[in-house]
Motif scaffolding. Structure first.
Motif, mmCIF file in Angstrom:
data_model
loop_
_atom_site.group_PDB
_atom_site.id
_atom_site.type_symbol
_atom_site.label_atom_id
_atom_site.label_comp_id
_atom_site.label_asym_id
_atom_site.label_seq_id
_atom_site.Cartn_x
_atom_site.Cartn_y
_atom_site.Cartn_z
ATOM 1 N N GLY A 60 23.435 39.754 36.493
ATOM 2 C CA GLY A 60 23.161 39.634 37.878
ATOM 3 C C GLY A 60 24.078 39.104 38.702
ATOM 4 N N VAL A 61 25.154 38.346 38.071
ATOM 5 C CA VAL A 61 25.885 37.448 38.689
ATOM 6 C C VAL A 61 27.236 38.416 39.075
ATOM 7 N N GLU A 62 27.423 37.973 40.483
ATOM 8 C CA GLU A 62 28.761 38.804 41.173
ATOM 9 C C GLU A 62 30.168 38.284 40.732
ATOM 10 N N VAL A 63 31.054 38.802 39.892
ATOM 11 C CA VAL A 63 32.281 38.370 39.279
ATOM 12 C C VAL A 63 33.436 39.045 39.913
ATOM 13 N N HIS A 64 34.353 38.211 40.264
ATOM 14 C CA HIS A 64 35.634 38.665 40.646
ATOM 15 C C HIS A 64 36.863 37.851 40.198
ATOM 16 N N ALA A 65 37.960 38.511 40.012
ATOM 17 C CA ALA A 65 39.075 38.027 39.042
ATOM 18 C C ALA A 65 40.277 38.252 39.980
ATOM 19 N N TRP A 66 41.293 37.354 39.660
ATOM 20 C CA TRP A 66 42.856 37.468 40.136
ATOM 21 C C TRP A 66 43.793 36.693 39.396
ATOM 22 N N PRO A 67 44.908 36.884 39.090
ATOM 23 C CA PRO A 67 45.767 36.238 38.602
ATOM 24 C C PRO A 67 46.372 35.219 39.358
ATOM 25 N N LEU A 68 46.492 33.938 38.941
ATOM 26 C CA LEU A 68 46.680 32.667 39.747
ATOM 27 C C LEU A 68 48.038 32.769 40.363
ATOM 28 N N SER A 69 48.968 33.724 40.135
ATOM 29 C CA SER A 69 50.138 33.726 40.955
ATOM 30 C C SER A 69 49.955 34.486 42.232
ATOM 31 N N LEU A 70 48.604 35.161 42.444
ATOM 32 C CA LEU A 70 48.516 35.732 43.559
ATOM 33 C C LEU A 70 47.343 34.569 44.131
ATOM 34 N N GLN A 71 47.290 34.949 45.817
ATOM 35 C CA GLN A 71 46.200 34.388 46.657
ATOM 36 C C GLN A 71 44.859 34.763 46.007
ATOM 37 N N GLY A 72 44.058 33.853 46.017
ATOM 38 C CA GLY A 72 42.635 34.013 45.637
ATOM 39 C C GLY A 72 41.840 34.926 46.729
ATOM 40 N N ALA A 73 42.198 35.189 47.897
ATOM 41 C CA ALA A 73 41.566 36.211 48.483
ATOM 42 C C ALA A 73 42.064 37.683 48.022
ATOM 43 N N GLN A 74 42.925 37.906 47.257
ATOM 44 C CA GLN A 74 43.489 39.139 46.350
ATOM 45 C C GLN A 74 42.432 39.531 45.201
ATOM 46 N N ALA A 75 41.419 38.604 45.061
ATOM 47 C CA ALA A 75 40.491 38.735 43.678
ATOM 48 C C ALA A 75 39.690 40.184 43.970
ATOM 49 N N VAL A 76 39.467 40.745 42.776
ATOM 50 C CA VAL A 76 38.968 41.976 42.852
ATOM 51 C C VAL A 76 37.430 42.055 42.031
ATOM 52 N N ALA A 77 36.871 42.998 42.189
ATOM 53 C CA ALA A 77 35.463 43.057 41.338
ATOM 54 C C ALA A 77 35.828 43.280 39.865
ATOM 55 N N ALA A 78 34.910 42.396 39.226
ATOM 56 C CA ALA A 78 35.404 42.628 37.685
ATOM 57 C C ALA A 78 33.868 43.117 36.783
ATOM 58 N N SER A 79 33.167 43.542 37.810
ATOM 59 C CA SER A 79 31.794 44.304 37.047
ATOM 60 C C SER A 79 32.101 45.076 35.979
ATOM 61 N N GLY A 80 33.193 45.902 36.194
ATOM 62 C CA GLY A 80 33.396 46.734 34.795
ATOM 63 C C GLY A 80 33.484 46.221 33.517
ATOM 64 N N LEU A 81 33.737 44.867 33.430
ATOM 65 C CA LEU A 81 33.789 44.135 32.298
ATOM 66 C C LEU A 81 32.273 44.201 31.372
ATOM 67 N N GLU A 82 31.173 44.488 32.368
ATOM 68 C CA GLU A 82 29.988 44.495 31.550
ATOM 69 C C GLU A 82 30.022 45.846 30.904
ATOM 70 N N LYS A 83 30.586 46.780 31.143
ATOM 71 C CA LYS A 83 30.554 48.150 30.224
ATOM 72 C C LYS A 83 31.666 48.219 29.277
ATOM 73 N N GLY A 84 32.396 47.010 29.271
ATOM 74 C CA GLY A 84 33.919 46.855 28.352
ATOM 75 C C GLY A 84 35.063 47.847 29.109
ATOM 76 N N LEU A 85 34.847 48.097 30.282
ATOM 77 C CA LEU A 85 35.962 48.918 30.903
ATOM 78 C C LEU A 85 37.187 47.900 31.388
ATOM 79 N N ASP A 86 38.276 48.471 31.571
ATOM 80 C CA ASP A 86 39.274 47.695 32.175
ATOM 81 C C ASP A 86 39.070 47.337 33.718
ATOM 82 N N VAL A 87 39.509 46.073 33.923
ATOM 83 C CA VAL A 87 39.532 45.745 35.477
ATOM 84 C C VAL A 87 41.012 45.799 35.992
ATOM 85 N N ASP A 88 41.384 46.610 37.026
ATOM 86 C CA ASP A 88 42.631 46.454 37.573
ATOM 87 C C ASP A 88 42.682 45.417 38.444
#
Length: 595
Positions: free
Chosen positions: A421-449
């Motif tokens: 139930g935790v909301e998870v976002h991810a981003w490469p550290l070479s980019l701004q943190g504001a560009q983080a994207v939702a990473a909920s697909g990891l729960e189903k084993g899906l790739d996160v763009d």
């Protein structure tokens, strides 16, 4: 003893002894700030000290510092405890090879804070100096009260029994890693660990003996020797650990900690000590400055001071007076034990005196209350911690796909990750943190763009932000890269050295060492002109190239490497002056003849 007037900087321990050069360095930390780590190569390369932060904006000097030091410095950090800065930096990717994430083998925290450095003289048969620092601070930008012990010595021919535990810890650091460690770095840990075991240390004035203790590698709990007097300095404490410590002493004189920690103790535990003390308010807030301007303030030092018979024993290092550190043998901790005559080094009473640490301490107010528990926040924090552990344990990697002239990065996992139930976002550290994207697909084993980045921004250092019920935590993982661009380093060079003026300035830096970075580019280059008489680079650069050819051709090899990387991309055609290439061909021919 432990006078607050005796100040030192972390960068002090990085400064080589006179006439010596850094050969290798290993650091361990619980939490790691990538920005703070960027400043370490700057200091090791340029002895920048207080100028480190200013030079973080100087991409050319920073890039060259990372290139020079990156292969020599390895930082072992607890998995999942890398801080995730909001601001991006184009050179974070160069930290990837320096950072090795590790886990404590018994399931606790990897908590030691040490630096082991090897310095050598530039001779055919070099003299070796080993420097060892035992700290209470992490590799972060915190402004807290910490303790440090700095030792130096030369390795001899025989092992010294009292060095065994610390030497074996350094040797075995690669075995704690969550992923493969390059052979060169593993070999360096083995060499440094062996040399530490054979080093005779120059002790601080008044102290006669030293011994090292590594906690958490064995099942049995660590214990103090019996004493007449005992003082405990620890920012975090538990009732059980303090009770065990007090059993070793006839008179537990003082406990120094933080007010919230002391307030949370059972009254009977506080009553074991003659006095319970905290930092004065002015010391907590750096003489009244606004504490919101700093990362972490207050007490972070850890020390145990004992008096037995005629001797004083001082234990300094990473271990708090907590059950996890001292009773359960779960955390990896390091303590250095110094022994000296009380008449020479002082005793517990002097520690608490006005000329010692006592000058910034005040008595704890027993009326201090513990704020009522916010059960919703506690539940949210527990859920965030569980989600962090799930990400730490997951077999994550960053996959790279070509996308026109750029690259698309995807976060991949071998199996679903439970977020609870935790909301998870991810981003490469070479980019701004504001560009983080939702990473909920990891729960189903899906790739996160993670999005499309330039070649120079491709990195495995990945930030995560976890949120639940208004509570948030941030951290980063150093993830392996799958199918990375082969020319990432070259693209980074072309990004940093993006003009002819920058190119010529970089060459001055390579050829003239630290002074080169302060020189102005030739005036004709700054004005967009070039002089065919000196190859479009001015007399200063030409003189440096001639001097390097005569005395240090390794510097010209560095120039060759940079020129080739720049010319590998289209941008190099504009960055490298044609007139320079004409002169450079002459140097290449001369180098071939002289080889």
């Amino acid at each position: 003893m432990l006078s607050p007037d005796d100040r030192s900087l972390v960068t002090t321990l990085l400064t080589p002894p006179c006439g010596m050069l850094l050969d290798a360095a290993i650091a361990t930390t619980y939490t790691l700030d990538p920005v703070a780590l960027l400043t370490m190569p700057l200091h090791l390369a340029w002895l920048a000290s207080g100028e480190d932060k200013r030079l973080l904006g100087d991409g050319i000097r920073l890039f060259e510092a990372l290139r020079r030091v990156g292969e020599k410095l390895t930082v072992y950090a607890d998995r999942g405890r890398i801080q995730a800065p909001e601001q991006a930096h184009p050179l974070y990717c160069l930290l990837e090879s320096m950072i090795v994430e590790v886990r404590a083998p018994r399931g606790g925290a990897f908590h030691p804070k040490i630096w082991a450095l090897r310095f050598v003289t530039p001779d055919a048969e070099p003299t070796v100096c080993i420097r060892l620092a035992i700290l209470s601070r992490n590799l972060t930008a915190d402004r807290s009260w910490d303790l440090s012990l700095l030792l130096e010595g030369a390795p001899g021919g025989s092992y010294i029994a009292t060095n065994r535990e610390i030497g074996e810890l350094v040797r075995d650091l690669p075995s704690f890693a969550v992923g493969p460690v390059p052979k060169a770095r593993a070999d360096e840990a083995a060499r440094l660990g062996d040399e530490i075991r054979r080093t005779h240390w120059e002790l601080p004035a008044g102290w006669d003996k030293i011994r090292f203790h590594v906690l958490g590698r064995k099942r049995h709990a660590w214990s103090l020797p019996e004493s007449k007097h005992l003082a405990v300095v620890s920012p975090f404490v538990t009732d059980a650990a303090l009770a065990a410590l007090c059993k070793t002493s006839k008179t537990p004189v003082a406990l120094v900690s933080r007010s919230p920690e002391l307030a949370a103790l059972a009254p009977a535990t506080r009553a074991l000590f003659d006095r319970c003390l905290v930092l004065e308010e002015a010391a907590e807030s750096e003489d009244g400055e606004d504490s919101t301007r700093h990362d972490t303030l207050g007490l972070h030092a850890k020390a145990l001071v004992l008096r037995s018979s005629w001797d004083t024993r001082l234990f300094v290092g990473s271990a708090n007076a907590t059950s996890a550190a001292m009773l359960n043998s779960m955390n990896i901790e390091v303590l250095a034990e110094l022994v000296g005559k009380s008449s020479k080094v002082g005793c517990v009473e002097e520690l608490l005196g006005s000329n010692g640490f006592g000058g910034v301490l005040t008595d704890f107010d027993p009326a201090t209350t513990v704020p009522p528990e916010n059960h919703a926040q506690i539940e949210a924090e527990a859920a965030l911690d569980a989600a962090r552990c799930a990400l730490v344990d997951a077999a994550l990697l960053v996959h790279c796909d070509p996308h026109a002239e750029d690259w698309r990065l995807s976060l991949r996992t071998a199996a679903g990750v439970e977020f609870g139930g935790v909301e998870v976002h991810a981003w490469p550290l070479s980019l701004q943190g504001a560009q983080a994207v939702a990473a909920s697909g990891l729960e189903k084993g899906l790739d996160v763009d993670l999005g499309v980045t330039a070649t120079s921004d491709v990195t495995g250092l990945t930030g995560f932000v976890l949120r639940r019920d208004g509570v948030e935590t941030r951290f980063a993982l150093n993830l392996p890269l799958e199918d990375p661009p082969s020319d990432r380093d070259g693209a980074l060079v072309r990004r940093i050295v993006h003009s002819q003026a920058g190119f010529l300035r970089y060459l001055l830096l390579l050829l003239g060492d630290a002074e080169g970075g302060e020189r102005e580019p030739p005036e004709e280059v700054k004005k967009g002109r070039s002089s065919t008489a000196s190859g479009g680079m001015g007399p200063t650069l030409l003189e440096e190239m001639v001097r390097a050819f005569a005395h240090d051709r390794a510097r010209l090899a560095d120039v060759k490497r940079i020129v080739e990387r720049l010319q590998a991309g289209e941008a190099g055609n504009d960055v490298v002056p044609p007139e320079f290439l004409e002169v450079w061909r002459i140097f290449l021919q001369a180098m071939e003849v002289a080889a």
